[in-house]
Design a protein around this motif. Structure first.
Motif: not given
Length: 266
Positions: A155-172
């Motif tokens: 996907i476009p880099e901009e969309e990836s960065d938006e998804l990162y900011q919206k949904w990404s959390i630390p993982a075990p």
């Protein structure tokens, strides 16, 4: 939540918060199901809460997470449909093998025991965790650049960065180490009862551009089910990466799951 139809339990994978399933929950509710999307053990109610307290997320392995979801499933009025992405896909395969659900959709599922392909891109996507053995007891976050490689490469880099900011959390880190050693461990928690012919139907979905779980892994997973007479189907999306459940094309993937369930009377 009042039961309006057959129960559905959504299970996320590493580095995404349970709320990333919200659009799916709304779509399945509109289709007449009764969906829930619980988080993993230790996961906070919000993305920011999970980022602020990574220690609560750390150290949870596959069997512990399965039992966490079993407790949730036991509160439902009906045995649910299970839908999982990435390590959530691995979990729903395991839970379906244990007859905890009536059917499952496993999307870009991490490898179960017996899957041998180990593509370079998969190793690179896992490297932020596997590079340090002490990460097995920690929760590890991805950088935006690492997220773009592991999730957002199609996907476009901009969309990836938006998804990162919206949904990404630390993982075990523990589940990744369990998967990495699965084929050397006779008691691996990634083992799935792939020979269970009494289980419900299973749909495996793969993204053709996925770096984290390339097609070779999903195709090898399908072969693990060859001794079961239960329904096991494969569906591919050639142009999708690991973000296929959360990016702009998620509706088509969700529709494939709904079609599969309808075709099997669910």
């Amino acid at each position: 939540m009042a039961v309006s139809g057959r129960s559905v339990v959504f299970v996320h994978g590493l580095w995404l918060h349970a709320s990333s399933w919200r659009p799916w929950v709304e779509k399945f509710a509109a289709a007449g199901y009764s969906p829930v999307a619980p988080g993993w053990p230790g996961e906070a109610e919000t993305v920011q809460g999970s980022r602020d307290n990574p220690d609560a997320i750390a150290g949870h392995g596959i069997d512990e997470v399965v039992e966490h979801y079993r407790a949730i499933i036991d509160t439902l009025e009906t045995r649910p449909i299970l839908i999982g992405h990435s390590f959530g896909g691995t979990l729903v395969e395991k839970m379906l093998g244990l007859n905890m659900g009536v059917a499952a959709v496993a999307i870009d599922a991490a490898p179960i025991k017996g899957v041998l392909p180990l593509p370079i891109s998969s190793l690179r996507a896992s490297f932020p965790v596997l590079k340090n053995p002490s990460n097995a007891g920690k929760a590890v976050s991805l950088t935006p650049e690492q997220f773009r490689y592991a999730f957002g490469n199609a996907i476009p880099e901009e969309e990836s960065d938006e998804l990162y900011q919206k949904w990404s959390i630390p993982a075990p880190g523990k589940p990744l180490f369990q998967a990495a050693t699965a084929n050397f461990n006779p008691h691996s928690e990634t083992a799935v009862d792939t020979e269970n012919s009494e289980r419900g139907p299973l749909l495996l979905i793969m993204g053709g551009q996925d770096h984290t779980v390339p097609e070779a892994i999903t195709k090898s997973t399908l072969k693990q089910y060859k001794h079961s007479t239960a329904v096991t189907e494969l569906r591919g999306f050639a142009d999708r990466g690991h973000s296929l459940t959360i990016d702009h094309g998620w509706v088509e993937v969700a529709a494939a799951g709904l079609e599969f369930l309808a075709r099997h009377g669910l």
